[in-house]
Scaffold this motif. Structure first.
Motif, PDB file in Angstrom:
ATOM      1  N   SER A 106      56.050 -91.283  27.667  1.00 26.27           N
ATOM      2  CA  SER A 106      55.071 -92.434  28.881  1.00 26.27           C
ATOM      3  C   SER A 106      56.281 -92.157  30.131  1.00 26.27           C
ATOM      4  N   GLY A 107      54.684 -92.484  31.237  1.00 28.45           N
ATOM      5  CA  GLY A 107      55.366 -92.321  33.121  1.00 28.45           C
ATOM      6  C   GLY A 107      55.717 -90.797  33.288  1.00 28.45           C
ATOM      7  N   SER A 108      55.035 -89.702  32.511  1.00 25.73           N
ATOM      8  CA  SER A 108      54.877 -88.288  33.087  1.00 25.73           C
ATOM      9  C   SER A 108      54.149 -88.074  33.790  1.00 25.73           C
ATOM     10  N   LEU A 109      52.835 -88.706  34.477  1.00 29.51           N
ATOM     11  CA  LEU A 109      51.915 -88.753  35.172  1.00 29.51           C
ATOM     12  C   LEU A 109      53.389 -88.463  36.607  1.00 29.51           C
ATOM     13  N   ASP A 110      54.152 -89.479  36.633  1.00 29.49           N
ATOM     14  CA  ASP A 110      55.422 -89.373  38.315  1.00 29.49           C
ATOM     15  C   ASP A 110      55.702 -87.590  38.548  1.00 29.49           C
ATOM     16  N   GLN A 111      55.187 -86.888  37.217  1.00 27.34           N
ATOM     17  CA  GLN A 111      55.758 -85.753  37.812  1.00 27.34           C
ATOM     18  C   GLN A 111      54.802 -85.162  38.519  1.00 27.34           C
ATOM     19  N   LEU A 112      53.455 -84.862  38.679  1.00 26.28           N
ATOM     20  CA  LEU A 112      52.624 -84.382  39.273  1.00 26.28           C
ATOM     21  C   LEU A 112      52.781 -83.351  40.251  1.00 26.28           C
ATOM     22  N   PRO A 113      53.723 -84.417  41.410  1.00 23.26           N
ATOM     23  CA  PRO A 113      53.968 -83.253  42.541  1.00 23.26           C
ATOM     24  C   PRO A 113      54.494 -82.474  42.897  1.00 23.26           C
ATOM     25  N   ALA A 114      55.367 -82.329  41.828  1.00 25.53           N
ATOM     26  CA  ALA A 114      56.318 -81.611  41.282  1.00 25.53           C
ATOM     27  C   ALA A 114      55.514 -80.311  40.790  1.00 25.53           C
ATOM     28  N   LEU A 115      54.396 -80.286  40.122  1.00 29.15           N
ATOM     29  CA  LEU A 115      53.703 -79.532  39.450  1.00 29.15           C
ATOM     30  C   LEU A 115      52.206 -79.253  39.674  1.00 29.15           C
ATOM     31  N   CYS A 121      42.055 -74.766  47.898  1.00 24.30           N
ATOM     32  CA  CYS A 121      42.795 -74.872  47.653  1.00 24.30           C
ATOM     33  C   CYS A 121      43.709 -74.544  46.608  1.00 24.30           C
ATOM     34  N   ASP A 122      44.318 -74.720  46.685  1.00 21.57           N
ATOM     35  CA  ASP A 122      45.692 -73.966  45.744  1.00 21.57           C
ATOM     36  C   ASP A 122      46.298 -74.220  43.986  1.00 21.57           C
ATOM     37  N   SER A 123      45.681 -75.584  44.163  1.00 18.55           N
ATOM     38  CA  SER A 123      45.855 -76.829  42.592  1.00 18.55           C
ATOM     39  C   SER A 123      44.466 -76.854  42.016  1.00 18.55           C
ATOM     40  N   VAL A 124      44.479 -77.192  40.564  1.00 16.09           N
ATOM     41  CA  VAL A 124      43.322 -78.168  40.452  1.00 16.09           C
ATOM     42  C   VAL A 124      44.254 -78.811  38.996  1.00 16.09           C
ATOM     43  N   PHE A 125      43.238 -80.640  39.922  1.00 19.26           N
ATOM     44  CA  PHE A 125      44.505 -81.345  38.253  1.00 19.26           C
ATOM     45  C   PHE A 125      43.310 -82.149  38.205  1.00 19.26           C
ATOM     46  N   ALA A 126      43.369 -81.378  36.340  1.00 14.89           N
ATOM     47  CA  ALA A 126      42.472 -82.180  35.674  1.00 14.89           C
ATOM     48  C   ALA A 126      42.743 -83.339  34.457  1.00 14.89           C
ATOM     49  N   LEU A 127      42.541 -84.228  34.520  1.00 12.59           N
ATOM     50  CA  LEU A 127      43.075 -86.030  34.133  1.00 12.59           C
ATOM     51  C   LEU A 127      41.188 -86.430  33.646  1.00 12.59           C
ATOM     52  N   GLY A 128      41.307 -86.617  32.070  1.00 17.02           N
ATOM     53  CA  GLY A 128      40.742 -87.100  31.297  1.00 17.02           C
ATOM     54  C   GLY A 128      40.245 -86.362  30.016  1.00 17.02           C
ATOM     55  N   GLY A 129      39.457 -86.485  28.976  1.00 16.60           N
ATOM     56  CA  GLY A 129      39.000 -86.044  27.914  1.00 16.60           C
ATOM     57  C   GLY A 129      38.671 -84.296  28.226  1.00 16.60           C
ATOM     58  N   GLY A 130      39.018 -83.618  26.404  1.00 16.08           N
ATOM     59  CA  GLY A 130      38.681 -82.024  26.229  1.00 16.08           C
ATOM     60  C   GLY A 130      37.387 -81.836  28.238  1.00 16.08           C
ATOM     61  N   SER A 131      36.472 -82.764  28.182  1.00 13.28           N
ATOM     62  CA  SER A 131      35.413 -82.485  29.150  1.00 13.28           C
ATOM     63  C   SER A 131      35.244 -82.322  30.275  1.00 13.28           C
ATOM     64  N   ALA A 132      36.308 -82.811  31.374  1.00 16.97           N
ATOM     65  CA  ALA A 132      37.490 -83.053  32.035  1.00 16.97           C
ATOM     66  C   ALA A 132      37.581 -81.754  32.269  1.00 16.97           C
ATOM     67  N   ILE A 133      39.110 -81.250  31.422  1.00 16.23           N
ATOM     68  CA  ILE A 133      39.957 -80.627  31.108  1.00 16.23           C
ATOM     69  C   ILE A 133      38.759 -79.096  31.562  1.00 16.23           C
ATOM     70  N   ALA A 163      50.452 -76.433  33.315  1.00 24.11           N
ATOM     71  CA  ALA A 163      51.386 -77.540  32.911  1.00 24.11           C
ATOM     72  C   ALA A 163      50.434 -78.703  32.774  1.00 24.11           C
ATOM     73  N   ALA A 164      51.462 -79.250  31.155  1.00 25.08           N
ATOM     74  CA  ALA A 164      50.616 -80.109  30.844  1.00 25.08           C
ATOM     75  C   ALA A 164      51.430 -81.334  31.021  1.00 25.08           C
ATOM     76  N   ILE A 165      50.500 -82.393  31.112  1.00 26.67           N
ATOM     77  CA  ILE A 165      51.203 -83.808  31.130  1.00 26.67           C
ATOM     78  C   ILE A 165      50.395 -84.749  30.240  1.00 26.67           C
ATOM     79  N   VAL A 166      51.663 -85.187  29.274  1.00 30.52           N
ATOM     80  CA  VAL A 166      50.340 -86.356  28.026  1.00 30.52           C
ATOM     81  C   VAL A 166      51.850 -87.209  28.278  1.00 30.52           C
TER      82      VAL A 166
END
Length: 362
Positions: A15-24, A84-96, A171-174
């Motif tokens: 819980s709260g691991s989304l906050d790691q996003l900027p570093a990843l 763009c340097d990075s792509v962040f996928a946020l969602g279920g399997g279809s988004a990823i 990286a994966a953020i769960v």
């Protein structure tokens, strides 16, 4: 024989691991997400975390990404956000899966060039690629720790499987907090996808003791947890357990790939419109029967979960699915016995079907 296990994804769980996003997510970032994400406040949260580094947003991903929609998004992304340097996928399997397709650039900038490479079925090195970070909002897909993406072509009744070295997420953020708003139907469907991933990694030619360890733990947790979560959707402890179970299932099949139940599911989705999680799970009792007795080592692993009686094992799976409102016969979905037999035979010949220990094509 020595067992080899490989998974290059740096995984952050809790819980709260989304906050790691900027570093990843270094540099300029594109967000790929689902339509409801904005209403749930997720787009604003990502914006707050990344600030001016968020330069591109795709927030209209639909279930089972289809080439008719992907073509325009892919070409627009590379035309407008090639820096763009990075792509962040946020969602279920279809988004990823959508994000995995988007990060693979072609020399011409045409999406159809990618489809042609996939259709050829030969390994290829992409002309360009972006760093991918994935955060699932459902407990089931496992796509955040695997390299595979399924691309659909409803008009041609085809599917493509994309998997390259660069489609492994960096990286994966769960974060189970992201899953609290998932409705009951999606909770069940995605949870059953995870159960299928774990079982499919056991009745699999590519299985080994390391993948089995993840799979057994995932199966035990899902069988215990998913019915209770179905009746208590806001329970944070159960959401966390399911998130971890789905992650473990993803780790298991990241090394084995899926097998017969998934091979059958593609036809059920293309031709009968079944959601993926239901399409790949309703046959699990049947496929368990086809797997049982085929391989002594695989039987030993299955018996750790289900005991030594096949009929009781199948009944347990069947009753579990029924308790979640999932019907378990082909006839329940309008498929005749003859059609079902032909579908199973066809699925046995597919790439995933050949992974199955009972495959006649193996």
């Amino acid at each position: 024989m020595p067992a080899r296990f490989h998974n290059p994804v740096a995984t952050v769980f809790g819980s709260g691991s989304l906050d790691q996003l900027p570093a990843l997510c270094p540099g300029k970032v594109a967000l790929v997400t689902f339509p409801e994400a904005r209403g749930l406040g997720l787009v604003d949260r990502v914006q707050a975390l990344l600030g001016e580094r968020l330069v591109h947003v795709i927030d209209d991903v639909q279930p089972n990404p289809d080439v008719a929609w992907l073509r325009g998004e892919h070409e627009r992304f590379w035309a407008e956000s090639a820096d763009c340097d990075s792509v962040f996928a946020l969602g279920g399997g279809s988004a990823i899966d959508t994000a995995k397709a988007l990060i693979v650039g072609t020399a011409s900038g045409r999406f159809d060039e990618l489809l042609e490479l996939l259709a050829a079925g030969r390994p290829f090195a992409p002309a360009r690629c972006k760093r991918l970070v994935a955060a699932p909002t459902t407990a089931g897909t496992g796509s955040e720790v695997t390299p595979w993406a399924t691309i659909w072509d409803a008009q041609q009744q085809k599917k493509y499987s994309l998997h390259l070295d660069c489609t492994w997420p960096a990286a994966a953020i769960v974060d189970p907090e992201l899953m609290l708003s998932v409705p009951a139907g999606v909770t069940v469907s995605t949870g059953l996808d995870a159960l299928s991933h774990a079982l499919e990694s056991i009745w699999n030619h590519n299985a080994n003791p390391l993948s089995d360890t993840f799979a057994i733990s995932a199966i035990e947790d899902i069988l215990d947890c998913l019915p209770r979560l179905h009746n208590d959707l806001r329970n944070r402890e159960l959401r966390s357990r399911m998130a971890l179970a789905a992650l473990k299932a993803g780790m298991a099949f990241s090394n084995t790939k899926t097998a017969l139940a998934h091979s059958i599911s593609y036809e059920m989705t293309l031709r009968h419109g079944l959601p993926h999680g239901i399409a790949c799970s309703f046959t699990l009792p049947l496929v368990l029967g086809l797997a049982w007795g085929r391989d002594a080592a695989r039987d030993q692993t299955l018996r750790k979960v289900f005991g030594h009686d096949l009929e009781k094992a199948q009944a347990r799976l069947r009753n579990f699915l029924h308790s979640l409102g999932v019907k378990t016969e082909f006839g329940d979905y309008g498929v005749t016995p003859a059609e079902a037999e032909a579908m199973i035979d066809f699925a046995m010949q597919g790439a995933r079907g050949r992974n199955f220990i009972g495959s006649r094509a193996a």
